[in-house]
Design a protein around this motif. Structure first.
Motif, short mmCIF file in Angstrom:
data_model
loop_
_atom_site.label_atom_id
_atom_site.label_comp_id
_atom_site.label_asym_id
_atom_site.label_seq_id
_atom_site.Cartn_x
_atom_site.Cartn_y
_atom_site.Cartn_z
N THR A 1 98.47 87.57 -3.89
CA THR A 1 97.24 88.30 -4.18
C THR A 1 96.65 87.84 -5.51
O THR A 1 96.82 88.53 -6.53
CB THR A 1 97.51 89.82 -4.22
OG1 THR A 1 98.55 90.08 -5.17
CG2 THR A 1 97.95 90.32 -2.85
N PRO A 2 95.98 86.71 -5.53
CA PRO A 2 95.40 86.21 -6.78
C PRO A 2 94.31 87.14 -7.30
O PRO A 2 93.53 87.68 -6.54
CB PRO A 2 94.81 84.85 -6.38
CG PRO A 2 94.60 84.94 -4.90
CD PRO A 2 95.70 85.82 -4.39
N ALA A 3 94.28 87.28 -8.63
CA ALA A 3 93.36 88.24 -9.26
C ALA A 3 91.97 87.65 -9.48
O ALA A 3 91.00 88.38 -9.57
CB ALA A 3 93.93 88.73 -10.58
N GLN B 1 93.43 81.93 -10.40
CA GLN B 1 94.68 82.28 -9.71
C GLN B 1 94.59 81.95 -8.23
O GLN B 1 95.59 81.59 -7.60
CB GLN B 1 94.97 83.77 -9.92
CG GLN B 1 95.51 84.07 -11.29
CD GLN B 1 96.95 83.60 -11.46
OE1 GLN B 1 97.87 84.25 -11.00
NE2 GLN B 1 97.14 82.48 -12.13
N CYS B 2 93.40 82.05 -7.67
CA CYS B 2 93.24 81.70 -6.26
C CYS B 2 93.54 80.22 -6.05
O CYS B 2 94.24 79.85 -5.10
CB CYS B 2 91.82 82.04 -5.79
SG CYS B 2 91.60 81.82 -4.02
N ALA C 1 97.21 79.86 -6.21
CA ALA C 1 97.86 80.51 -5.06
C ALA C 1 97.78 79.62 -3.82
O ALA C 1 98.74 79.51 -3.05
CB ALA C 1 97.19 81.86 -4.78
N TYR D 1 92.23 85.05 -15.94
CA TYR D 1 93.24 84.03 -16.24
C TYR D 1 92.57 82.73 -16.71
O TYR D 1 91.44 82.42 -16.32
CB TYR D 1 94.04 83.69 -14.99
CG TYR D 1 95.11 84.70 -14.62
CD1 TYR D 1 96.44 84.46 -14.95
CD2 TYR D 1 94.81 85.86 -13.93
CE1 TYR D 1 97.44 85.36 -14.61
CE2 TYR D 1 95.80 86.77 -13.57
CZ TYR D 1 97.12 86.51 -13.92
OH TYR D 1 98.10 87.39 -13.57
N PHE E 1 100.51 80.37 -11.10
CA PHE E 1 100.65 81.53 -10.22
C PHE E 1 102.11 81.95 -10.33
O PHE E 1 103.01 81.24 -9.87
CB PHE E 1 100.28 81.15 -8.78
CG PHE E 1 100.10 82.33 -7.89
CD1 PHE E 1 98.99 83.14 -8.01
CD2 PHE E 1 101.05 82.64 -6.92
CE1 PHE E 1 98.82 84.25 -7.18
CE2 PHE E 1 100.89 83.74 -6.10
CZ PHE E 1 99.77 84.54 -6.22
N ASN F 1 96.56 95.02 -9.12
CA ASN F 1 96.72 94.05 -8.04
C ASN F 1 95.35 93.51 -7.64
O ASN F 1 94.44 94.28 -7.33
CB ASN F 1 97.39 94.72 -6.83
CG ASN F 1 97.60 93.74 -5.69
OD1 ASN F 1 97.05 93.92 -4.62
ND2 ASN F 1 98.36 92.70 -5.93
N GLY F 2 95.23 92.18 -7.66
CA GLY F 2 93.97 91.58 -7.21
C GLY F 2 92.85 91.72 -8.21
O GLY F 2 93.09 91.78 -9.43
N ASP G 1 99.77 92.29 -14.12
CA ASP G 1 99.18 91.93 -12.82
C ASP G 1 100.31 91.58 -11.86
O ASP G 1 101.18 90.77 -12.20
CB ASP G 1 98.25 90.72 -13.02
CG ASP G 1 97.71 90.18 -11.71
OD1 ASP G 1 97.46 90.98 -10.79
OD2 ASP G 1 97.55 88.93 -11.61
N ASN H 1 101.12 89.73 -8.55
CA ASN H 1 100.42 88.72 -7.74
C ASN H 1 101.18 88.31 -6.47
O ASN H 1 100.66 87.54 -5.66
CB ASN H 1 100.14 87.46 -8.58
CG ASN H 1 101.42 86.82 -9.08
OD1 ASN H 1 102.28 87.49 -9.65
ND2 ASN H 1 101.56 85.52 -8.85
#
Lengths: 313, 274
Positions: A139-141, A145-146, A149, A173, A179, A199-200, A224, A226
């Motif tokens: 669950t990237p914030a 982070q995505c 991830a 971030y 991650f 979260n997220g 966080d 993740n």
């Protein structure tokens, strides 16, 4: 790492970066290529982009078939159509078979669906996937982070579900921040009056709430989370051990997501009061920030909820 | 392989399928017997496979989309030499058995894809066919669907995309026996016309006798000549084929023979007295 702006662009950037050295990486679209901002991938790698049309069950099944032949397919589309419309395909042909396919659910939560309304706002996805043994949940914030991830999803063996935002989320971030494999990143250590677990894509709001609480002499720790329902929760448990109150904040239904996960950890490992801030109803259309504020995710509302929870101790 | 030999093997596989349902005390004999000749033709004549190396990357793929017919698949894998030593008693549907109630790629050697939940085989097969093209391999992917199964909308999602992607390395058999769990396909949805439907979706379509090996082999050969379209071979079959009291008797969609019924099946299929 190529440049990107939002989480969907980060998804495409990660895939383009990986495609340069790993021929197994493929993209499956349920007429979602444009929505995923992955058109550049389709144009650059037409033979590694598979269009299934508006047919999510088909997209997941196609991923199962491709993964069984040694490829690493990424299915990216709206998170609810993926986890609800194609729920059984995820469970039987991905979870049960433990095939090496990856799923990215975009536009998750109130923030993700925002103006589209309830049909496109999905706050149940983690609860659904969490009941399927063997599927990892990332669950990237934020966009950075995505990106990481997606890269990690390709590296780990077996199925992964990545819950991603829509581009409305605030970058918190740095681009180079990894991650976290521990599933937790601590952002603030103002004190141990409460442990706020975010979260997220509400992380920026939780951090703002911590500042408000500090002004009111309530000093909290903010982290966080993740990876949900991961194999190793030891780092999360270590932070929880120092807390007398844990508050979870998530843009997800109150059942099945972060709050449920942390409650489980508390019950099974170290009883501690857990207060959950999450959605308890369906949403409605609206601009993302106004919507999040209206449904209890304003920094002030979070701060008040934390303060109130402390008085209930 | 010669037709007479294939017929002999098909009879053996049919007997084995009925035997494993009888011994296991549960299962779907009627659907298994319906698909028996298609499965026999595939495993003993058509498929490019190596039983000693079931994960061979260049092998043809097979998906039994109507997974409840799996006793015939298990029998074929056994006779084809996938299990060493050869299986004597399958313990079908029993705890810790290698032979699950529906096919599981994690449990059983030689099974390319888990099935049992109806409607998924065409889309998964399309994924395998796409993988072949993406990796430059020349294997074919074969799928067997039931005619009742085609009521699942996902079949048509798969049919749509397979045609859209021009998957001429995908060959789908429709085991058209006219029945489903409760009654006939005609009763259930009014029209059992898969050939027309697949044609409308842009597939290459043939319709044959699903119990005639010459026709099955010829249809596959013709399907392989077709370029740019996926192929559908509608096979007119008889549910329960080969066991007199099961033929076109939908009570045998799921059911277990008595001792006497099993003995009769043995006599009819193998000419043996039990």
């Amino acid at each position: 790492m190529r440049a990107f702006s939002g989480s969907r662009e980060a998804f495409a950037a990660a895939l383009l970066d990986m495609a340069e050295y790993d021929e197994r990486v493929m993209v499956i679209s349920a007429d979602s290529l444009k929505a995923m901002r992955a058109v550049p991938f389709g144009e650059q790698y037409p033979n590694r982009y598979v269009e299934c049309g508006i047919a999510e069950q088909c997209a997941v099944d196609v991923a199962a078939g491709m993964a069984s032949c040694g490829l690493i397919p990424f299915v990216g589309t709206y998170c609810g159509f993926l986890t609800m419309r194609a729920c059984e395909q995820l469970r039987t042909f991905i979870g049960y078979t433990h095939l090496n396919a990856k799923f990215v659910g975009f536009n998750a939560g109130l923030l993700g669906g925002e103006r589209e309304g309830v049909t496109h706002q999905f706050y149940e996805d983690i609860g659904i996937v969490a009941t399927m043994p063997g599927i990892q949940i990332f669950t990237p914030a934020d966009p950075a982070q995505c990106y990481h991830a997606i890269r990690m999803a390709a590296e780990v063996e077996g199925p992964v579900y990545v819950r991603a935002g829509s581009g409305r989320e605030v970058s918190v971030y740095g681009n180079d921040a990894p991650f976290a494999t521990s599933g937790i990143t601590v952002w603030k250590r103002y004190g141990t009056d409460a442990l706020l677990l975010s979260n997220g894509f509400v992380l920026d709001r939780v951090l703002a709430a911590a500042e408000l609480l500090s002004q009111r002499e309530i000093h909290v720790t903010v982290a966080d989370i993740n990876i949900l329902y991961g194999d190793d929760a030891s780092e999360i448990l270590r932070e929880m051990a120092a807390a007398n109150l844990v508050v979870t904040v998530e843009d997800h239904n109150i059942n099945g997501g972060l709050g449920s996960y942390i409650s489980k950890l508390a019950c099974e490992n170290r009883p501690v009061r857990v207060h959950r801030i999450a959605l308890t109803s369906y949403g409605e259309s609206g601009p993302a920030n106004e919507l999040a504020d209206a449904y209890g995710f304003s920094p002030e509302a979070i701060a008040q909820a934390v303060a109130a929870a402390r008085t209930q101790q | 392989m010669e037709t007479k030999e294939l017929q002999e093997i098909a009879s053996l596989l049919r007997f084995e399928a009925v035997r494993m349902v009888y011994e296991g005390g549960d299962g779907h004999p009627g659907p298994a017997l319906s698909s028996a000749d298609i499965v026999t033709a595939l495993y003993f004549d058509i498929l490019k496979i190596d039983p000693a190396n079931p994960d061979w990357a260049d092998r043809d793929r097979f998906i039994l989309s109507k997974g409840h017919a799996c006793p015939i698949w298990y029998a074929a894998l056994n006779e084809r030499g996938y299990f060493q030593p050869k299986v004597e008693h399958f313990h079908l549907r029993q705890l810790h058995s290698e032979f699950q109630g529906h096919p599981s790629m994690k449990n059983t050697r030689g099974i390319d894809m888990t099935t049992g939940s109806l409607g998924n085989g065409i889309a998964i097969g399309a994924g395998m066919a796409i993988a072949a093209k993406a990796t430059g391999k020349d294997y074919y992917t074969y799928v067997i669907c039931g005619d009742g199964e085609l009521q699942e909308g996902l079949c048509w999602e798969g049919a749509n995309m397979a045609a859209g992607r021009g998957l001429d390395n995908l060959i789908v058999f429709i085991d058209k026996n006219g029945y489903q769990s409760y009654k006939t396909v005609d009763y259930t949805v009014g029209r059992n016309n898969p050939a027309e439907r697949f044609m409308a979706f842009g597939w290459d379509v043939q319709e044959i006798d699903g119990h005639n090996f010459d026709e099955i082999k010829a249809a596959v050969a013709a399907a392989k000549q077709n370029k740019g379209k996926p192929s559908c071979i509608v096979c007119n079959c008889v549910k329960g084929k080969g066991v007199s009291y099961m033929e076109n008797n939908n009570n045998w969609h799921k059911g277990v023979p008595t001792k006497e019924q099993f003995a009769l099946a043995a006599r009819e299929l193998r000419g043996i007295s039990l």
